[in-house]
Design an enzyme around this catalytic site. Sequence first.
Site: not given
Length: 463
Positions: A156, A277, A283, A290
């Site tokens: 979970h 970024s 970043k 992704e």
Amino acid sequence: MAQLWGGRFTKETDELVKKFNDSLPFDRRLYEQDIRGSAAHAAMLGKQGILSEEETEKIIEGLGSIKADLESGTLQFSDGYEDIHSFVEANLIERIGEAGKKLHTGRSRNDQVAVDMKLYVRDQIRETDDLLKHFLTTILTVMEENLDTYMPGFTHLQKAQPVTLAHHFGAYFEMFRRDRERMASILARCDTCPLGSGALAGTTYPLDRDFTAKELGFIRPSRNSMDGVSDRDYLIEFLGALSICQMHLSRFAEEMILWNSNEYRFVELDDAFSTGSSIMPQKKNPDIAELVRGKTGRVYGALTALLTTMKGIPLAYNKDMQEDKELSFDAIDTVKSCLRLFDGCVASMRFRKDVMAASARNGFTNATDAADYLVGKGVPFRDAHGIVGALVLHCIDAGCALDDLSLEEFRSFSDRFEEDIFDAISLKTCVEKRLTKGAPGRKAMEAEVKEARAYLDEQSFRP
Ligand code: ARG
């Protein structure tokens, strides 16, 4: 003359119709399989006396020169040809003249495209398997180096029980091992050669279908010529296996994105596999992982699209089947590039073992072991569960871990606690005592890793 037909037509094909119908822009990638299939067909026609020796030789040589010229760039795919079959045949006729016009004897583009696609899928299964094997080697290397790297295991997405990095990666090893097995079983079923099925009803020429089947590496010719030209099951199976493989990649990618986040910090992606970024200078983003996760949609899409395309097609060949190509080419390319890229991503990432161990220490991952300790002292498990639950609640209020409590505090919950509780719930004990087959304890994992290494060294497994 780029078209293979026209005798019964009195008008030129409409320009838009031609564009809509032509498949050369995408089926050109089948040139090698198309030429291989044609050469086998020609050799068989020669052997059967349907073509003379000289004609057969000319055709096979001509086909070889087309392949060589395409690969050297001397010959280029040009517009105006309907498909790869027309392109190769027209080029052959241009090169060798009359003999070239005989290649298509006893053959239809229907069995030709069926054999081309099947040969292509067989090649692609092997290539995918090579990438899977390489990726498994990367995963196993991480496992071998991290048998003692403790980390929390989750259910979970809540910390559950301590495991090791080797154990966690071992789960992925099994997934990609099954992907290889799936590929191998599809390849084993993809063993019948449709060439010789003709348009749908075979042919009146005395073809030797066993010969072409063997020549092209198949076990035997397809049994039914209508099925031969209209079966795309093997492609659907391959897309199914690719979808499952991509699903595994996506799960893995998702976890690495989480682990690379500021909150987890379990791993740090290599600069070469991250992006920045344009506005936020701090970043370092996990774009590759992704994209691997994101591209899963188009792979599933190809599977769904082909299943849907095939579901209403009456026997035998229908042009709908041309739609099998672009989408499967895209899915195959996508999965292969994701395997390659994510392999590189995993191989280059840094594991923060200290952060993983600290995280395992701070999430009550040893609560089950504390309850098991009480069971060892004669407390029924259900009561032990209740006692440790109360202890955890106490620790949450106090802002500490179970290990931080004093023996007196333990004993205020149960007088069965003794000095050895501290050793019993140490991270090391919690992991190392888990020795059932498949569990994270070192002794159990050593056996798993050894088996995995032997499996990868087993060359004969390659389908
Ligand atoms: N481009 C076609 C395909 O991919 C080749 C077979 C064409 N056959 C035909 N009868 N039009 O399916």
